[in-house]
Every structure is written in C-alpha cells, then in structure tokens.
Design a protein around this motif. Structure first.
Motif, PDB file in Angstrom:
ATOM      1  N   ASP A  90       1.329 -53.548   3.218  1.00  0.00           N
ATOM      2  CA  ASP A  90       2.099 -53.545   2.070  1.00  0.00           C
ATOM      3  C   ASP A  90       2.367 -54.658   1.088  1.00  0.00           C
ATOM      4  O   ASP A  90       1.986 -55.640   1.517  1.00  0.00           O
ATOM      5  CB  ASP A  90       3.185 -52.766   2.355  1.00  0.00           C
ATOM      6  N   ASP A 105       8.076 -45.952   3.395  1.00  0.00           N
ATOM      7  CA  ASP A 105       7.542 -44.855   4.213  1.00  0.00           C
ATOM      8  C   ASP A 105       6.687 -43.788   3.251  1.00  0.00           C
ATOM      9  O   ASP A 105       5.779 -43.279   3.760  1.00  0.00           O
ATOM     10  CB  ASP A 105       8.718 -43.966   4.867  1.00  0.00           C
ATOM     11  N   GLY A 134       5.723 -50.919  10.612  1.00  0.00           N
ATOM     12  CA  GLY A 134       5.282 -49.589  11.200  1.00  0.00           C
ATOM     13  C   GLY A 134       4.803 -48.536  10.179  1.00  0.00           C
ATOM     14  O   GLY A 134       3.865 -47.935  10.566  1.00  0.00           O
ATOM     15  N   THR A 179       4.787 -57.061  11.753  1.00  0.00           N
ATOM     16  CA  THR A 179       5.720 -58.134  10.985  1.00  0.00           C
ATOM     17  C   THR A 179       7.011 -57.581  11.083  1.00  0.00           C
ATOM     18  O   THR A 179       7.757 -58.490  10.438  1.00  0.00           O
ATOM     19  CB  THR A 179       5.128 -58.455   9.625  1.00  0.00           C
ATOM     20  N   THR A 180       7.365 -56.732  11.674  1.00  0.00           N
ATOM     21  CA  THR A 180       8.590 -56.332  11.533  1.00  0.00           C
ATOM     22  C   THR A 180       9.002 -56.008  13.019  1.00  0.00           C
ATOM     23  O   THR A 180       8.455 -55.808  13.911  1.00  0.00           O
ATOM     24  CB  THR A 180       9.072 -54.895  10.853  1.00  0.00           C
ATOM     25  N   THR A 218      10.798 -64.124   7.610  1.00  0.00           N
ATOM     26  CA  THR A 218      11.105 -63.653   6.148  1.00  0.00           C
ATOM     27  C   THR A 218      11.822 -62.171   6.234  1.00  0.00           C
ATOM     28  O   THR A 218      12.188 -61.665   5.223  1.00  0.00           O
ATOM     29  CB  THR A 218       9.957 -63.489   5.422  1.00  0.00           C
TER      30      THR A 218
HETATM   31  N1  LIG Z   1       5.150 -44.654  17.958  1.00  0.00           N
HETATM   32  C1  LIG Z   1       4.952 -44.936  16.551  1.00  0.00           C
HETATM   33  O1  LIG Z   1       3.876 -44.893  16.005  1.00  0.00           O
HETATM   34  C2  LIG Z   1       6.117 -45.235  15.802  1.00  0.00           C
HETATM   35  C3  LIG Z   1       7.355 -45.896  16.471  1.00  0.00           C
HETATM   36  C4  LIG Z   1       8.404 -46.190  15.648  1.00  0.00           C
HETATM   37  C5  LIG Z   1       8.235 -46.226  14.311  1.00  0.00           C
HETATM   38  N2  LIG Z   1       7.268 -45.754  13.605  1.00  0.00           N
HETATM   39  C6  LIG Z   1       7.098 -45.587  12.338  1.00  0.00           C
HETATM   40  O2  LIG Z   1       7.211 -46.890  11.629  1.00  0.00           O
HETATM   41  C7  LIG Z   1       7.888 -46.962  10.457  1.00  0.00           C
HETATM   42  C8  LIG Z   1       8.846 -47.992  10.188  1.00  0.00           C
HETATM   43  O3  LIG Z   1       8.450 -49.145  10.479  1.00  0.00           O
HETATM   44  P1  LIG Z   1       9.186 -50.253   9.780  1.00  0.00           P
HETATM   45  O4  LIG Z   1      10.554 -50.302   9.942  1.00  0.00           O
HETATM   46  O5  LIG Z   1       8.436 -51.703  10.191  1.00  0.00           O
HETATM   47  O6  LIG Z   1       8.880 -50.236   8.353  1.00  0.00           O
HETATM   48  P2  LIG Z   1       7.992 -50.774   7.216  1.00  0.00           P
HETATM   49  O7  LIG Z   1       6.689 -50.861   7.483  1.00  0.00           O
HETATM   50  O8  LIG Z   1       8.426 -50.010   5.850  1.00  0.00           O
HETATM   51  O9  LIG Z   1       8.746 -52.342   6.859  1.00  0.00           O
HETATM   52  C9  LIG Z   1      10.241 -52.319   6.490  1.00  0.00           C
HETATM   53  C10 LIG Z   1      10.201 -53.125   5.374  1.00  0.00           C
HETATM   54  O10 LIG Z   1       9.933 -54.621   5.836  1.00  0.00           O
HETATM   55  C11 LIG Z   1       9.208 -55.335   4.940  1.00  0.00           C
HETATM   56  N3  LIG Z   1       8.497 -56.206   5.581  1.00  0.00           N
HETATM   57  C12 LIG Z   1       7.745 -56.034   6.702  1.00  0.00           C
HETATM   58  N4  LIG Z   1       7.397 -57.280   7.089  1.00  0.00           N
HETATM   59  C13 LIG Z   1       8.063 -58.132   6.483  1.00  0.00           C
HETATM   60  C14 LIG Z   1       8.430 -59.657   6.812  1.00  0.00           C
HETATM   61  N5  LIG Z   1       7.652 -60.129   7.779  1.00  0.00           N
HETATM   62  N6  LIG Z   1       9.135 -60.278   6.033  1.00  0.00           N
HETATM   63  C15 LIG Z   1       9.837 -59.553   5.097  1.00  0.00           C
HETATM   64  N7  LIG Z   1       9.754 -58.130   4.862  1.00  0.00           N
HETATM   65  C16 LIG Z   1       8.780 -57.608   5.630  1.00  0.00           C
HETATM   66  C17 LIG Z   1       8.165 -53.984   4.393  1.00  0.00           C
HETATM   67  O11 LIG Z   1       7.678 -54.504   3.281  1.00  0.00           O
HETATM   68  C18 LIG Z   1       9.273 -52.760   4.218  1.00  0.00           C
HETATM   69  O12 LIG Z   1       9.932 -53.135   3.078  1.00  0.00           O
HETATM   70  C19 LIG Z   1       8.235 -45.459  10.097  1.00  0.00           C
HETATM   71  O13 LIG Z   1       7.177 -44.692   9.215  1.00  0.00           O
HETATM   72  C20 LIG Z   1       8.106 -44.837  11.482  1.00  0.00           C
HETATM   73  O14 LIG Z   1       7.931 -43.512  11.685  1.00  0.00           O
HETATM   74  C21 LIG Z   1       6.056 -45.238  14.393  1.00  0.00           C
END
Ligand SMILES: NC(=O)c1ccc[n+]([C@@H]2O[C@H](COP(=O)([O-])OP(=O)(O)OC[C@H]3O[C@@H](n4cnc5c(N)ncnc54)[C@H](O)[C@@H]3O)[C@@H](O)[C@H]2O)c1
Length: 382
Positions: free
Chosen positions: A47, A77, A109, A133-134, A176
C-alpha cells in the motif's frame, strides 16, 4: 529478537508447512533468501504508506535479483476489492509475469490478503511470500492459509487458500507503525488468550501494564504465543473450517463493525484489532445473556480492552441496523445450519472453552440477541 539477526521457525498446520524467518533489520538476508527462488520477476503488492516508508529499503535490492513490478493502492480495507484484484492481475500479466514469477505481499493484512488471492489465481497459482509490516499481519494473518478480499456486502467473501513459500518478518519495519496499529495486533493476540490460551492472560496483563509494546522482547513473545495458539488448533484443521473456527472469536460483530466504519471513515477508522475487540465484547455479552459465560469472564474481556487502550464503544455515527445487515451475511454462514433469524457465532462457555463443540465451535444465536449486544456498544451520547 533482541540480538538475534536471523532466526527460523516452522509453521505447521497438519497438511501444510512453511518456514517463518524473523529478525531485526534483516532485509538483506531476506533478499538473499528470496534470490534462491529463481524467480523471473517479483510482483510486489503493497500500500502507499508502506511503499513510501519502506519501499526504498526493499525494492532496489530485490530488483538486483529479478525485475520488480509494484502494485500499490491507498491504505485501508477498501483495497481488498474485486476491482483491485482484477487490476493487479492485469498489471502482472501485462508486465510479463509467468509461472516462474513470485508474488510478494509487502505490508499489513490488507496487501497480504490481496496478494494471497492474486498468487492463487495468476496462472492458477504462482509462488507467494509474505513480508509483513504490521503486528496483525506478522502475528496473525500470515499464520493462516486464508486469503480473501471483500464483496460490497461483507468482509472476506471472495477468497482462496494459499500456502506461502515463506514468511520473512523484519521487526525493524515495525518501528514506524503507529501505536493504534501496534495495538491492533495485540487485540488479536488477546483473542487467542481469551478463546484458546487463558493460561497466557496473566502474562498479557503484565506486558500491557509494562508498556513498551514495540520492544523486540514483546514482539517475540507475541509471535511465539500466536504460533502456539494458532498451530494448536490448526494442526487438525489446516483450512480453519472446523476446530480452527475458534480463531473467528469476536469476528462476526467485529467484521460488521469494521466494514460499516470503513464505509464511513475509510482508513481513518477503527483498526482491524479494535473492531475485533468490540466483537469480542459483544460475543461475551451474548454468551452471558444465553446463560453460558459468567460475569467474571465478561469482566476479564472488559478489563483487557481497557488495558489495551482500545475503545469499548463503537465510533459515533455507526447505526445498529447497518451493523446487523453485515452480520446477516457473515462468511461463517453454512458451516452450521441456522435459520434466517439467527447468526452462526463463536461463543465461549468459559475462557478458553468454546460453547458448542471443540470440533465445530459455532452456536446459532437469535439475531435479536445479537442486536441487543450491538446496542451495548453504542456510545451513551448517540
Ligand atoms: N487469516 C487471515 O488472512 C487474516 C487474519 C487477520 C486479519 N486479516 C485481515 O487483515 C486486514 C487487517 O490487517 P492490518 O491491520 O495489518 O491492516 P493494513 O494492512 O490496512 O495495515 C494497517 C495500517 O498500517 C499501515 N502500515 C502498515 N505497515 C506499516 C509500517 N510498518 N509503518 C507504518 N504504517 C504501516 C498501513 O498502511 C495501514 O494504514 C483485514 O483486512 C483483515 O481481514 C486476515
């Protein structure tokens, strides 16, 4: 992870197994390992935030191994859409992707799930690696084979299962990550404590009280806890269709709140974990109302939500009926036969023990009871 530059463990889910490499500031090792794939090109799905913050650390090095194409969209999302899936596949094919190409999920994710579906569909399946990265991605979504995007009706309606070649986690990339996103992964870890490993609740409390949630020690503990919890239930249920459904605790109402909030506020809204925590509060109250979970266990949910520093109410402006519309199309429908006036939900009988059977931890809940629980999440001033 402190002092550990490079380490490896194995994710074993019965039929599927893959290596999980982790360390701190180890992108050079990651690229060196990926060079071993003999890829003719890499399709990096990410992203815009991650690309801006960390793209320069990975992409030039990767490009020295093989040509790199980047598919990036604004964070949130909403990126898990059919439109983006089609666009990503078309871009990959136009760029010259082949069966020897490797899809690289670089981000949280959201890019991880989109990349997973792309890797499943491109030429009926190409190799996938995750560079999370999260905390949600590193501790949760990459420890699963489930890959899905959203329909316009609800979360994760369109998807596949895909075993990655490997996961590469560089804890340095999390430096970050905003506190809100850091805590998001801790909400999923709290879910594992409440639903699977209540013996870890005390340690979770201590970690939360001590603060410094981004410390390598805490991240390593979270990773170990998540692997322990998830592998224990998925050893017999690789595809999370029976016993593994326990991992969906809090996700029926949680996903509905997440989707409604996303429609209202986009990526500025609730994190995935915050929504799941609200979903767990609702699930605990539902179980309590149905005479199963006792008051003390419900109080543990509320106490942990406060300790996590996440809200215990839905953001203002969310309407109960909108949330219920998404609950009605929850993607667990069909695992358990329910009437049109019920939802199939994961509930707990006790902490660590599902209501219903371990083999199929779902309960048919009258929608009226779900609605009452959602109403408890509405802020007083709304
Ligand atoms: N079994 C599975 O596949 C499973 C399990 C859990 C969650 N999920 C899915 O994962 C998604 C949620 O994941 P998420 O919370 O990682 O969301 P995301 O990928 O949207 O990341 C959250 C935010 O963090 C930012 N970000 C990412 N890495 C960063 C970094 N290193 N530094 C600064 N900002 C950073 C992103 O740009 C975004 O704004 C949902 O769609 C959920 O349905 C899937």
């Amino acid at each position: 992870m402190s002092g550990i530059n490079w380490n490896e463990c194995s994710v074993d889910f019965g039929e599927a197994s893959y290596p999980y490499y982790f360390g701190e500031d180890c992108l050079d090792r990651i690229v060196a390992s990926m060079a071993g794939y003999g890829a003719d090109r890499f399709l990096v799905v990410t992203d815009d935030n991650v690309l801006q913050l960390h793209g320069e650390k990975l992409l030039p090095a990767l490009a020295r191994v093989a040509p790199v194409d980047v598919f990036s969209r604004p964070a949130g999302d909403g990126a898990k859409s059919l439109h983006n899936l089609g666009a990503c596949l078309e871009q990959a094919i136009a760029a010259g992707a082949s069966r020897q190409s490797v899809v690289v999920a670089f981000g949280g994710g959201v890019p991880g799930n989109l990349a997973g579906v792309v890797a499943s569909l491109l030429f009926r399946g190409v190799r996938l690696v995750h560079i999370p990265t999260t905390t949600v991605a590193a501790m949760d979504s990459v420890i699963s084979l489930k890959q899905a995007i959203n329909s316009t009706h609800g979360k994760n309606h369109i998807g596949t299962y895909r075993t990655p070649e490997a996961v590469y986690f560089d804890a340095g990339l999390l430096s970050t990550l905003p506190s809100k996103q850091l805590r998001s992964g801790l909400c999923e870890a709290t879910k594992n404590c409440l639903a699977i490993r209540p013996q870890s609740i005390a340690q979770m409390r201590d970690r939360l009280a001590a603060g410094d949630l981004a410390s390598p020690q805490t991240l390593l503990w979270l990773l170990e806890e998540s692997l322990e919890a998830k592998c224990s239930v998925m050893a017999q249920d690789t595809y999370e269709q029976r016993a593994g459904l326990i991992l969906e605790y809090g996700h029926t109402v949680g996903h509905a709140v997440e989707m409604c909030d996303q429609r209202l506020r986009g990526s500025d809204g609730l994190s995935h974990g915050e929504a799941v925590m609200l979903g767990m509060l609702a699930a605990a109250r539902i179980s309590n109302a149905m005479g199963a979970l006792d008051d003390a266990a419900v109080a543990v949910h509320e106490e942990l939500a406060r300790a996590l520093g996440v809200g215990t109410e839905m953001p203002g402006g969310l309407l109960i009926e909108d949330v219920m519309d998404v609950v009605r199309v929850d993607n667990k429908r069909g695992y358990l036969t329910v009437s049109g006036e019920e939802a199939a939900m994961v509930l707990l009988g006790r902490l660590g023990v599902p209501l219903g059977s371990h083999d199929l931890p779902l309960t048919a809940v009258p929608l009226g009871i779900v609605k009452e629980a959602v109403a408890t999440l509405v802020p007083d001033n709304q």
